[in-house]
Design an enzyme around this catalytic site. Sequence first.
Site, mmCIF file in Angstrom:
data_model
loop_
_atom_site.group_PDB
_atom_site.id
_atom_site.type_symbol
_atom_site.label_atom_id
_atom_site.label_comp_id
_atom_site.label_asym_id
_atom_site.label_seq_id
_atom_site.Cartn_x
_atom_site.Cartn_y
_atom_site.Cartn_z
ATOM 1 N N GLU A 35 4.696 7.742 -3.318
ATOM 2 C CA GLU A 35 3.863 6.283 -3.806
ATOM 3 C C GLU A 35 4.502 5.696 -5.067
ATOM 4 O OE1 GLU A 35 1.457 4.229 -2.221
ATOM 5 O OE2 GLU A 35 1.761 3.179 -4.099
ATOM 6 N N GLN A 36 4.661 4.268 -4.743
ATOM 7 C CA GLN A 36 5.263 3.910 -6.002
ATOM 8 C C GLN A 36 4.290 3.606 -7.201
ATOM 9 O OE1 GLN A 36 6.354 -0.210 -4.575
ATOM 10 N NE2 GLN A 36 4.212 -0.890 -4.442
ATOM 11 N N ARG A 110 -12.605 -0.251 0.976
ATOM 12 C CA ARG A 110 -11.292 0.293 1.204
ATOM 13 C C ARG A 110 -10.955 1.427 0.277
ATOM 14 N NH1 ARG A 110 -6.784 -1.986 3.127
ATOM 15 N NH2 ARG A 110 -7.922 -3.744 3.667
ATOM 16 N N TYR A 219 -19.983 -8.508 5.189
ATOM 17 C CA TYR A 219 -20.517 -7.266 5.809
ATOM 18 C C TYR A 219 -20.767 -6.124 4.443
ATOM 19 C CZ TYR A 219 -15.611 -5.981 5.968
ATOM 20 O OH TYR A 219 -14.509 -5.458 5.708
ATOM 21 N N ASP A 297 1.277 -1.405 8.618
ATOM 22 C CA ASP A 297 1.863 -2.660 8.492
ATOM 23 C C ASP A 297 3.220 -2.684 8.208
ATOM 24 O OD1 ASP A 297 -0.693 -3.397 8.378
ATOM 25 O OD2 ASP A 297 -0.939 -4.205 6.121
HETATM 26 P P1 FAD Z 1 -0.821 -0.355 2.768
HETATM 27 O O1 FAD Z 1 -2.129 -0.264 2.753
HETATM 28 O O2 FAD Z 1 -0.195 -1.532 2.235
HETATM 29 O O3 FAD Z 1 -0.120 0.738 2.093
HETATM 30 C C1 FAD Z 1 1.248 0.576 1.699
HETATM 31 C C2 FAD Z 1 1.374 1.533 0.633
HETATM 32 O O4 FAD Z 1 2.854 2.034 0.263
HETATM 33 C C3 FAD Z 1 0.933 1.266 -0.994
HETATM 34 O O5 FAD Z 1 0.371 2.177 -1.408
HETATM 35 C C4 FAD Z 1 2.107 0.575 -1.534
HETATM 36 O O6 FAD Z 1 1.899 0.990 -2.922
HETATM 37 C C5 FAD Z 1 3.220 1.718 -1.125
HETATM 38 N N1 FAD Z 1 4.714 1.350 -1.255
HETATM 39 C C6 FAD Z 1 4.922 0.011 -0.988
HETATM 40 N N2 FAD Z 1 6.324 -0.010 -1.170
HETATM 41 C C7 FAD Z 1 6.775 1.241 -1.690
HETATM 42 C C8 FAD Z 1 8.009 1.611 -2.039
HETATM 43 N N3 FAD Z 1 9.033 1.197 -1.798
HETATM 44 N N4 FAD Z 1 8.099 3.156 -2.416
HETATM 45 C C9 FAD Z 1 6.941 3.842 -2.392
HETATM 46 N N5 FAD Z 1 5.651 3.233 -1.961
HETATM 47 C C10 FAD Z 1 5.747 2.055 -1.525
HETATM 48 N N6 FAD Z 1 -7.835 -3.625 9.041
HETATM 49 C C11 FAD Z 1 -8.707 -3.077 9.682
HETATM 50 O O7 FAD Z 1 -8.586 -1.998 10.354
HETATM 51 N N7 FAD Z 1 -10.130 -3.434 9.624
HETATM 52 C C12 FAD Z 1 -10.383 -4.534 8.920
HETATM 53 O O8 FAD Z 1 -11.609 -5.207 8.840
HETATM 54 C C13 FAD Z 1 -9.526 -5.133 7.933
HETATM 55 N N8 FAD Z 1 -9.584 -6.126 7.280
HETATM 56 C C14 FAD Z 1 -8.697 -6.685 6.469
HETATM 57 C C15 FAD Z 1 -8.936 -7.838 5.946
HETATM 58 C C16 FAD Z 1 -7.909 -8.669 5.171
HETATM 59 C C17 FAD Z 1 -8.502 -9.627 4.604
HETATM 60 C C18 FAD Z 1 -6.444 -7.982 5.267
HETATM 61 C C19 FAD Z 1 -5.440 -8.672 4.427
HETATM 62 C C20 FAD Z 1 -6.481 -6.986 5.922
HETATM 63 C C21 FAD Z 1 -7.459 -6.152 6.601
HETATM 64 N N9 FAD Z 1 -7.169 -5.145 7.446
HETATM 65 C C22 FAD Z 1 -8.075 -4.596 8.136
HETATM 66 C C23 FAD Z 1 -5.537 -4.685 7.435
HETATM 67 C C24 FAD Z 1 -5.413 -3.355 6.706
HETATM 68 O O9 FAD Z 1 -5.828 -3.391 5.435
HETATM 69 C C25 FAD Z 1 -3.884 -3.099 6.622
HETATM 70 O O10 FAD Z 1 -3.413 -3.103 7.843
HETATM 71 C C26 FAD Z 1 -3.797 -1.422 6.033
HETATM 72 O O11 FAD Z 1 -4.104 -1.449 4.624
HETATM 73 C C27 FAD Z 1 -2.537 -1.152 6.367
HETATM 74 O O12 FAD Z 1 -2.290 0.344 5.898
HETATM 75 P P2 FAD Z 1 -0.898 0.589 5.408
HETATM 76 O O13 FAD Z 1 -0.913 2.245 4.929
HETATM 77 O O14 FAD Z 1 0.287 0.533 6.490
HETATM 78 O O15 FAD Z 1 -0.017 -0.083 4.291
#
Ligand code: FAD
Length: 401
Positions: A35-36, A110, A219, A297
């Site tokens: 993790e960064q 979250r 909510y 994502d």
């Molecule tokens: P992230 O949570 O973005 O995690 C990525 C991680 O990688 C981070 O910790 C980051 O620091 C790390 N990272 C990045 N680059 C590097 C690197 N080069 N080296 C090492 N580490 C790195 N989803 C739902 O299911 N329900 C909801 O109600 C919902 N509401 C939302 C509301 C909003 C307004 C938004 C914007 C999003 C919402 N989402 C919701 C979406 C959800 O938050 C994301 O889809 C989810 O957080 C994605 O998880 P992830 O682990 O893929 O990415």
Amino acid sequence: MTFDKPKMAIVGAGIGGLTLALSLLKSGYHVDVYEQAAELLELGAGVQLAPNGTRILRHLGLEDALLAGGAVEAAGKEVRIWNTGETWPLFDLGEDSVRRFGAPYWMIHRGDLHRELLSAVVKLAPGSVHTSHRLASFDQSGDGVTLHFANGVSVQADLMIGADGVHSVVRNALVGERKAEFTGIVAWRGMAPMNAIPESLRRNVGTNWIGPGGHCITYPVRGERLMNFVGLVERSDWVKESWVEEGTIEECQADFKEWHPHVHAIIENAGTPFRWALLQRSPLEKWTVGRVTLLGDACHPTLPFLAQGAIMALEDGIVLTRCLDAFEGDFEKAFDRYEQLRLPRTSAIVNGSRANIERFHNPLLAYHAAAVNYVETEWQPEKVRQRYDWLFEYDAMQVAI
Ligand code: FAD
């Protein structure tokens, strides 16, 4: 399973990376998460966890910890008209969600979800989450993947998963940078203490306020002690896609001028709000190259209009683990099947979320009679079922591999 399990490197300790780590650890894999961030800090935002997500969290053994840690089991969701506050039920949840989908609907901070995932991972594999490790680059050969971090450290693994979020460096290296288009929508977020807002709003339901050119989602989270607020508004002067950019209460209020006093009661009490620009990207056609694949994502960023972004990352983690197990270490087949299973569903969610912009922000909502007619037509129970049941019914633990 008796095959030699590959050594897995996961880049990113977000909701997706930690869910995958937990699922792999439970299946007996050796896992390291990089993790960064120097510290895994809490982001003040809520996540709605529909039954297709809570089913997974239960499967991972997190139900008790999450409920004790503040997850709220929602009684229902409703739609309200932006200026009059007239209300229609969207769907019942609570017992009804369990009866219809076999799992509850939770609303959670979250930070609470992240904390419980992290604690479960670290309990199973102390020392497996490495902070201050920003992936700078990687290379792969027939034998494995070498990860190079900005702190000068390099490590080796058999397989690597990029769970590094919307600005994924892993994705950029695998399939090139993805063009992002500004939607013309800016989102505000904040959380108001429940005891500071009008009593009539202190209810265990999710509300979708819809209006011409904007909508707000509210909510309860953290044991109903906080009301989560996300307000989305069409404006073209802010294009920064960041989760940590502060705005002002006054600016947020101005964006919702003429909206119902209940919306303003939440905004006024939510402290300094954060804002970010919503960018959209078309679904990828492919997200695996050799020993490296993506999750969450990083491969299917979505607009939040179906509240499925985090849940898709949870589903990815389970399906990927099951594919690796099913193909007993033949990673090429496993990654191939994973992509084949996940691409159509995640693309449909990305496209479905985009389609909700027009539904939630329809110009007809400016005119009262038209607004009432519009809600009654668009939110008919049968139409709502068509839009949501296929999302909630998905069972990542049962999908045929
Ligand atoms: P992230 O949570 O973005 O995690 C990525 C991680 O990688 C981070 O910790 C980051 O620091 C790390 N990272 C990045 N680059 C590097 C690197 N080069 N080296 C090492 N580490 C790195 N989803 C739902 O299911 N329900 C909801 O109600 C919902 N509401 C939302 C509301 C909003 C307004 C938004 C914007 C999003 C919402 N989402 C919701 C979406 C959800 O938050 C994301 O889809 C989810 O957080 C994605 O998880 P992830 O682990 O893929 O990415």
